[in-house]
Design a protein around this motif. Structure first.
Motif, mmCIF file in Angstrom:
data_model
loop_
_atom_site.group_PDB
_atom_site.id
_atom_site.type_symbol
_atom_site.label_atom_id
_atom_site.label_comp_id
_atom_site.label_asym_id
_atom_site.label_seq_id
_atom_site.Cartn_x
_atom_site.Cartn_y
_atom_site.Cartn_z
ATOM 1 N N GLN A 1 -5.563 4.793 -10.539
ATOM 2 C CA GLN A 1 -6.859 4.335 -11.052
ATOM 3 C C GLN A 1 -6.755 3.877 -12.496
ATOM 4 O OE1 GLN A 1 -9.050 7.915 -10.205
ATOM 5 N NE2 GLN A 1 -9.443 7.333 -8.077
ATOM 6 N N ALA A 2 -5.973 4.583 -13.306
ATOM 7 C CA ALA A 2 -5.810 4.223 -14.719
ATOM 8 C C ALA A 2 -5.127 2.870 -14.875
ATOM 9 C CB ALA A 2 -5.008 5.299 -15.451
ATOM 10 N N ARG A 3 -4.428 2.414 -13.856
ATOM 11 C CA ARG A 3 -3.760 1.116 -13.893
ATOM 12 C C ARG A 3 -4.529 0.050 -13.123
ATOM 13 N NH1 ARG A 3 -1.069 4.918 -15.403
ATOM 14 N NH2 ARG A 3 0.765 4.795 -16.730
ATOM 15 N N GLY A 4 -5.741 0.355 -12.743
ATOM 16 C CA GLY A 4 -6.586 -0.624 -12.064
ATOM 17 C C GLY A 4 -6.227 -0.853 -10.607
ATOM 18 N N ILE A 5 -5.501 0.080 -10.016
ATOM 19 C CA ILE A 5 -5.113 -0.027 -8.607
ATOM 20 C C ILE A 5 -6.178 0.669 -7.763
ATOM 21 C CG2 ILE A 5 -3.365 0.577 -6.888
ATOM 22 C CD1 ILE A 5 -1.324 0.595 -9.235
ATOM 23 N N ALA A 6 -6.601 0.019 -6.699
ATOM 24 C CA ALA A 6 -7.584 0.614 -5.792
ATOM 25 C C ALA A 6 -7.012 1.890 -5.186
ATOM 26 C CB ALA A 6 -7.944 -0.368 -4.687
ATOM 27 N N THR A 7 -7.870 2.879 -4.990
ATOM 28 C CA THR A 7 -7.459 4.131 -4.366
ATOM 29 C C THR A 7 -8.442 4.507 -3.268
ATOM 30 O OG1 THR A 7 -8.682 5.507 -5.932
ATOM 31 C CG2 THR A 7 -6.385 5.000 -6.490
ATOM 32 N N ALA A 8 -7.958 5.304 -2.345
ATOM 33 C CA ALA A 8 -8.810 5.842 -1.286
ATOM 34 C C ALA A 8 -8.210 7.147 -0.805
ATOM 35 C CB ALA A 8 -8.931 4.854 -0.128
ATOM 36 N N THR A 9 -9.058 8.010 -0.283
ATOM 37 C CA THR A 9 -8.623 9.280 0.279
ATOM 38 C C THR A 9 -9.081 9.359 1.726
ATOM 39 O OG1 THR A 9 -8.771 10.375 -1.861
ATOM 40 C CG2 THR A 9 -8.766 11.785 0.077
ATOM 41 N N VAL A 10 -8.166 9.732 2.600
ATOM 42 C CA VAL A 10 -8.492 10.045 3.985
ATOM 43 C C VAL A 10 -7.989 11.476 4.175
ATOM 44 C CG1 VAL A 10 -8.194 9.415 6.395
ATOM 45 C CG2 VAL A 10 -8.197 7.622 4.651
ATOM 46 N N ALA B 1 -1.400 -3.061 -3.966
ATOM 47 C CA ALA B 1 -2.812 -3.324 -3.675
ATOM 48 C C ALA B 1 -3.638 -2.047 -3.664
ATOM 49 C CB ALA B 1 -2.943 -4.041 -2.332
ATOM 50 N N ALA B 2 -3.022 -0.933 -3.262
ATOM 51 C CA ALA B 2 -3.782 0.316 -3.175
ATOM 52 C C ALA B 2 -2.844 1.507 -3.080
ATOM 53 C CB ALA B 2 -4.698 0.302 -1.945
ATOM 54 N N VAL B 3 -3.380 2.655 -3.481
ATOM 55 C CA VAL B 3 -2.717 3.944 -3.309
ATOM 56 C C VAL B 3 -3.687 4.826 -2.535
ATOM 57 C CG1 VAL B 3 -1.809 5.995 -4.468
ATOM 58 C CG2 VAL B 3 -1.323 3.711 -5.401
ATOM 59 N N LEU B 4 -3.235 5.345 -1.400
ATOM 60 C CA LEU B 4 -4.056 6.203 -0.553
ATOM 61 C C LEU B 4 -3.438 7.587 -0.482
ATOM 62 C CD1 LEU B 4 -4.791 3.254 0.333
ATOM 63 C CD2 LEU B 4 -5.231 4.176 2.582
ATOM 64 N N SER B 5 -4.299 8.587 -0.327
ATOM 65 C CA SER B 5 -3.831 9.960 -0.202
ATOM 66 C C SER B 5 -4.573 10.673 0.913
ATOM 67 C CB SER B 5 -4.042 10.716 -1.516
ATOM 68 O OG SER B 5 -3.592 12.055 -1.383
ATOM 69 N N VAL C 1 0.873 -1.172 0.000
ATOM 70 C CA VAL C 1 0.000 0.000 0.000
ATOM 71 C C VAL C 1 0.910 1.221 0.000
ATOM 72 C CG1 VAL C 1 -1.653 1.351 1.334
ATOM 73 C CG2 VAL C 1 -1.971 -1.111 1.113
ATOM 74 N N ILE C 2 0.651 2.136 -0.939
ATOM 75 C CA ILE C 2 1.483 3.331 -1.085
ATOM 76 C C ILE C 2 0.676 4.560 -0.681
ATOM 77 C CG2 ILE C 2 2.850 4.737 -2.677
ATOM 78 C CD1 ILE C 2 3.239 2.242 -4.403
ATOM 79 N N LEU C 3 1.290 5.426 0.125
ATOM 80 C CA LEU C 3 0.657 6.669 0.568
ATOM 81 C C LEU C 3 1.302 7.845 -0.154
ATOM 82 C CD1 LEU C 3 0.478 6.132 4.445
ATOM 83 C CD2 LEU C 3 -1.056 5.283 2.665
ATOM 84 N N ILE C 4 0.461 8.724 -0.707
ATOM 85 C CA ILE C 4 0.938 9.903 -1.437
ATOM 86 C C ILE C 4 0.180 11.139 -0.957
ATOM 87 C CG2 ILE C 4 1.531 8.531 -3.485
ATOM 88 C CD1 ILE C 4 -1.029 9.713 -4.819
ATOM 89 N N SER C 5 0.702 12.301 -1.320
ATOM 90 C CA SER C 5 -0.003 13.564 -1.076
ATOM 91 C C SER C 5 -0.154 14.394 -2.340
ATOM 92 C CB SER C 5 0.714 14.399 -0.011
ATOM 93 O OG SER C 5 0.603 13.811 1.258
ATOM 94 N N GLY C 6 0.577 14.066 -3.390
ATOM 95 C CA GLY C 6 0.580 14.883 -4.602
ATOM 96 C C GLY C 6 0.611 14.056 -5.865
ATOM 97 N N ARG C 7 1.549 14.402 -6.746
ATOM 98 C CA ARG C 7 1.585 13.727 -8.048
ATOM 99 C C ARG C 7 2.041 12.282 -7.961
ATOM 100 N NH1 ARG C 7 6.243 16.806 -8.053
ATOM 101 N NH2 ARG C 7 8.120 15.730 -8.762
ATOM 102 N N GLY C 8 2.789 11.948 -6.919
ATOM 103 C CA GLY C 8 3.158 10.552 -6.715
ATOM 104 C C GLY C 8 4.183 10.025 -7.694
ATOM 105 N N SER C 9 5.192 10.831 -8.032
ATOM 106 C CA SER C 9 6.164 10.360 -9.019
ATOM 107 C C SER C 9 6.952 9.155 -8.513
ATOM 108 C CB SER C 9 7.096 11.493 -9.454
ATOM 109 O OG SER C 9 7.905 11.940 -8.380
ATOM 110 N N ASN C 10 7.271 9.100 -7.222
ATOM 111 C CA ASN C 10 7.939 7.912 -6.685
ATOM 112 C C ASN C 10 6.993 6.713 -6.674
ATOM 113 O OD1 ASN C 10 10.763 8.243 -6.029
ATOM 114 N ND2 ASN C 10 10.122 9.829 -4.591
ATOM 115 N N VAL D 1 3.931 -0.948 3.819
ATOM 116 C CA VAL D 1 3.355 0.379 3.614
ATOM 117 C C VAL D 1 4.498 1.284 3.165
ATOM 118 C CG1 VAL D 1 2.170 2.339 4.683
ATOM 119 C CG2 VAL D 1 1.577 -0.013 5.360
ATOM 120 N N VAL D 2 4.296 1.971 2.037
ATOM 121 C CA VAL D 2 5.350 2.770 1.429
ATOM 122 C C VAL D 2 4.899 4.228 1.364
ATOM 123 C CG1 VAL D 2 6.703 3.136 -0.662
ATOM 124 C CG2 VAL D 2 6.185 0.806 0.089
ATOM 125 N N LEU D 3 5.656 5.113 2.006
ATOM 126 C CA LEU D 3 5.372 6.541 1.953
ATOM 127 C C LEU D 3 6.108 7.116 0.746
ATOM 128 C CD1 LEU D 3 5.866 7.437 5.735
ATOM 129 C CD2 LEU D 3 3.839 6.529 4.591
#
Length: 192
Positions: free
Chosen positions: A48-57, A32-36, A5-14, A84-86
């Motif tokens: 989302q374009a790659r079929g990865i689940a996303t969520a926002t908190v 499995a998912a990208v959360l922001s 699970v990857i956590l991002i705040s912006g464009r998410g280049s990493n 979990v990857v920041l």
């Protein structure tokens, strides 16, 4: 198959570099998912374009850091992550949250830790007269930017560099370093 699970705040280049490397190199893992913490984070559309689940908190929806951390942990746990990857996640996480994922949460920091933890790393390295800067992948611990180091890359500070030019060169190296480090952890070649 490990779940990331990857956590991002912006464009998410990493995050993008990790997703692409995982697919291209056939890691024994899946993102499995990208959360922001920001609903407008551009990286969510990439996932989302790659079929990865996303969520926002959205951190702005909570009255305290503890309430945000609890909601974020609940969202993360819904995807049963092994790791979990920041990746440009711009929120400081509380000690209870960090302890929950201790030994299985990574971050990348734009300096050669232990030098220059925190913000404005490139400016601080230039002002200190350093001849090189870089990036560090480390396991997250309650002390900000002080966890066990997984990998580092050095980037020379060139004459005439300013904060922006140095940051751009370091980011290019981050896109190479972070996927390699995440893969090493997934494959059990690096542990906290």
């Amino acid at each position: 198959m490990k779940r990331i699970v990857i956590l991002i705040s912006g464009r998410g280049s990493n995050m993008q570099a990790i997703v692409d490397a995982c697919a291209r190199e056939g890691w024994p893992a899946t993102v499995a998912a990208v959360l922001s913490n920001r609903p407008d984070a551009a990286g969510l559309a990439f996932a989302q374009a790659r079929g990865i689940a996303t969520a926002t908190v959205d951190h702005k929806s909570f009255d305290s850091r503890e309430a945000f951390d609890a909601a974020l942990a609940e969202a993360i746990d819904g995807f049963a992550p092994d790791l979990v990857v920041l990746a440009g996640f711009m929120r400081i996480l509380g000690e209870a949250f960090v302890r929950r994922y201790e030994g299985r949460m990574l971050n990348i920091h734009p300096s050669l830790l232990p030098a220059f933890p925190g913000l404005h790393t490139h400016r601080r390295a230039i002002e200190a007269g350093c001849v090189e800067a870089g990036a560090t992948v480390h396991f997250v611990t309650p002390e900000l930017d002080h966890g066990p180091i997984v990998a580092q890359v050095a980037v020379p500070i060139l004459p005439g560099d300013d904060e922006g030019t140095l940051a751009a060169r370091v980011l290019q190296e981050e896109h190479r370093l972070y996927p390699q480090a995440v893969r090493a952890v997934v494959e059990g070649r690096s542990a906290a």
